[in-house]
Enzyme design. Structure first.
Site, PDB file in Angstrom:
ATOM      1  N   HIS A   1       0.829  -1.213   0.000  1.00  8.03           N
ATOM      2  CA  HIS A   1       0.000   0.000   0.000  1.00  8.03           C
ATOM      3  C   HIS A   1       0.864   1.265   0.000  1.00  8.03           C
ATOM      4  CE1 HIS A   1      -3.353  -2.585   0.811  1.00  8.03           C
ATOM      5  NE2 HIS A   1      -2.858  -2.982   1.956  1.00  8.03           N
TER       6      HIS A   1
ATOM      7  N   HIS B   1       5.314   6.854   6.612  1.00  5.15           N
ATOM      8  CA  HIS B   1       5.031   6.336   5.268  1.00  5.15           C
ATOM      9  C   HIS B   1       4.559   7.500   4.408  1.00  5.15           C
ATOM     10  CE1 HIS B   1       1.203   6.229   7.434  1.00  5.15           C
ATOM     11  NE2 HIS B   1       0.707   6.632   6.275  1.00  5.15           N
TER      12      HIS B   1
ATOM     13  N   HIS C   1       2.109   8.903   0.845  1.00  8.15           N
ATOM     14  CA  HIS C   1       1.003   8.742  -0.111  1.00  8.15           C
ATOM     15  C   HIS C   1       1.353   9.596  -1.323  1.00  8.15           C
ATOM     16  CE1 HIS C   1      -1.698   6.949   3.007  1.00  8.15           C
ATOM     17  NE2 HIS C   1      -0.957   7.700   3.818  1.00  8.15           N
TER      18      HIS C   1
ATOM     19  N   GLU D   1      -3.223  13.159   0.482  1.00 12.20           N
ATOM     20  CA  GLU D   1      -4.524  12.714   1.012  1.00 12.20           C
ATOM     21  C   GLU D   1      -5.341  13.922   1.436  1.00 12.20           C
ATOM     22  OE1 GLU D   1      -3.884   9.202   3.774  1.00 12.20           O
ATOM     23  OE2 GLU D   1      -4.827   8.435   1.946  1.00 12.20           O
TER      24      GLU D   1
ATOM     25  N   HIS E   1       3.280  10.899   6.349  1.00 10.38           N
ATOM     26  CA  HIS E   1       2.613  10.705   7.633  1.00 10.38           C
ATOM     27  C   HIS E   1       3.591  10.088   8.622  1.00 10.38           C
ATOM     28  CE1 HIS E   1      -1.572  10.477   5.542  1.00 10.38           C
ATOM     29  NE2 HIS E   1      -1.187  11.718   5.766  1.00 10.38           N
TER      30      HIS E   1
ATOM     31  N   THR F   1      -6.414   6.617   7.578  1.00 12.83           N
ATOM     32  CA  THR F   1      -6.940   6.807   6.220  1.00 12.83           C
ATOM     33  C   THR F   1      -6.999   5.506   5.430  1.00 12.83           C
ATOM     34  OG1 THR F   1      -4.785   7.295   5.231  1.00 12.83           O
ATOM     35  CG2 THR F   1      -6.010   9.164   6.184  1.00 12.83           C
ATOM     36  N   THR F   2      -6.664   4.413   6.096  1.00 12.58           N
ATOM     37  CA  THR F   2      -6.748   3.081   5.473  1.00 12.58           C
ATOM     38  C   THR F   2      -7.529   2.171   6.421  1.00 12.58           C
ATOM     39  OG1 THR F   2      -4.652   2.458   6.525  1.00 12.58           O
ATOM     40  CG2 THR F   2      -4.532   3.311   4.271  1.00 12.58           C
TER      41      THR F   2
HETATM   42  O1  1SD Z   1      -2.181   4.329   5.779  1.00 12.14           O
HETATM   43  C1  1SD Z   1      -1.593   4.140   7.038  1.00 12.14           C
HETATM   44  C2  1SD Z   1      -1.391   2.666   7.239  1.00 12.14           C
HETATM   45  O2  1SD Z   1      -0.422   2.210   6.321  1.00 12.14           O
HETATM   46  C3  1SD Z   1      -0.944   2.384   8.610  1.00 12.14           C
HETATM   47  O3  1SD Z   1       0.331   2.917   8.743  1.00 12.14           O
HETATM   48  C4  1SD Z   1      -1.874   3.031   9.564  1.00 12.14           C
HETATM   49  C5  1SD Z   1      -1.383   2.846  10.966  1.00 12.14           C
HETATM   50  O4  1SD Z   1      -1.433   1.507  11.269  1.00 12.14           O
HETATM   51  O5  1SD Z   1      -1.959   4.409   9.334  1.00 12.14           O
HETATM   52  C6  1SD Z   1      -2.483   4.721   8.122  1.00 12.14           C
HETATM   53  S1  1SD Z   1      -2.569   6.482   8.027  1.00 12.14           S
HETATM   54  O6  1SD Z   1      -3.843   6.922   8.604  1.00 12.14           O
HETATM   55  O7  1SD Z   1      -1.434   7.051   8.725  1.00 12.14           O
HETATM   56  N1  1SD Z   1      -2.550   6.896   6.517  1.00 12.14           N
HETATM   57 ZN    ZN Z   2      -0.940   7.671   5.779  1.00 10.41          ZN
END
Ligand code: 1SD
Ligand code: ZN
Length: 255
Positions: free
Chosen positions: A64, A90, A92, A102, A115, A196-197
């Site tokens: 992802h 990570h 996006h 996002e 993020h 957001t996932t």
């Molecule tokens: O999309 C991430 C996801 O990969 C994971 O890191 C999660 C935390 O477990 O966070 C979401 S996010 O809301 O930081 N996009």
């Molecule tokens: Zn994220």
């Protein structure tokens, strides 16, 4: 089914994960004319973010996004009433033909978004914290194309060729993680939202910095056109559309 969610299949998220259909979802569009100036929002303080080169961090393509695991010695204070520990960061992004942040600001989508995920130290672990309303704090910053290379992002980008395939991981030498975020940690927006996932838990205090990060055109190309998806296509457009505010207030740390 579970764990096989995708960005092509957004309509199914709330069937498999009920929170994804909730009223405090992320990301959102930030309408700056509606944001409420809150003088009590103090500058964000990062401690322990400068890691020595002999500290090795895991970098992984999870299908992802690209995830950099962070040591729990990194702490987030200031800005928030509680204390948080870092878990991972990570990104996006979009594609060569379109942006992929996002969050949006006044309807504008930026090229990419970082993020940095943290959990409240009152809980014993990230997985325990993520189900509590005050469990998580995520710092978000926008990435744009500008002049010159960003040396901090290179510490991640130079390893992407080693993790093109889903599930691959590599080790990254420690560097100053704070360099991935804007130097100005005083100017930001703040609101209550979600992951957001999937599972979209509504347990995230979001901070979105007002200043953006600049990467070179080549760096942005490397980010959006290197990793592969579970379908063995290019991993692109890994952003969720903006969600309804349902009356939530967005605060601004500046007038
Ligand atoms: O999309 C991430 C996801 O990969 C994971 O890191 C999660 C935390 O477990 O966070 C979401 S996010 O809301 O930081 N996009
Ligand atoms: Zn994220």
């Amino acid at each position: 089914g579970h764990s096989h969610w995708s960005y092509e299949d957004l309509k199914h998220w709330s069937i498999d994960y009920s929170d994804c259909g909730g009223t405090k979802q992320s990301p959102i569009n930030v309408d700056t004319t509606q944001a409420i100036f809150s003088p009590d929002l103090r500058p964000i303080q990062l401690s322990g973010y400068s890691l020595p080169a002999n500290k090795q961090l895991k970098l992984k393509n999870n299908g992802h996004t690209v995830v950099l695991d962070l040591p729990e010695s990194l702490a987030l204070t200031g800005g928030y009433a509680q204390q948080y520990r870092a878990v991972q960061l990570h990104l996006h992004w979009g594609s060569p033909s379109g942006p992929g942040s996002e969050h949006t600001i006044n309807g504008r989508r930026f090229a990419a978004e970082i993020h940095v995920v943290h959990y409240n130290t009152k809980y014993d672990s990230f997985s325990e914290a993520m189900v509590h309303p005050d469990g998580l704090a995520v710092l978000g910053a926008f990435l744009e194309v500008g002049h010159g290379e960003n040396p901090y992002y290179n510490e991640i980008l130079k390893h992407l060729l080693e993790i093109q395939v889903v599930g691959q991981e590599t080790l990254v030498s420690g560097f100053n993680i704070a360099g991935l975020l804007p130097a100005n940690l005083k100017l930001y927006f703040h609101y209550n939202g979600s992951l957001t996932t999937p599972p979209c838990y509504q347990t995230v205090k979001w901070t979105i910095f007002n200043h953006t990060m600049l990467l070179s055109r080549d760096q942005m190309s490397m980010l959006v056109s290197t990793l592969r998806s579970p379908e063995d296509e290019l991993l692109q457009n890994n952003y969720r559309p903006v969600q309804n505010l349902y009356g939530r207030r967005v605060l601004a740390s500046f007038p």
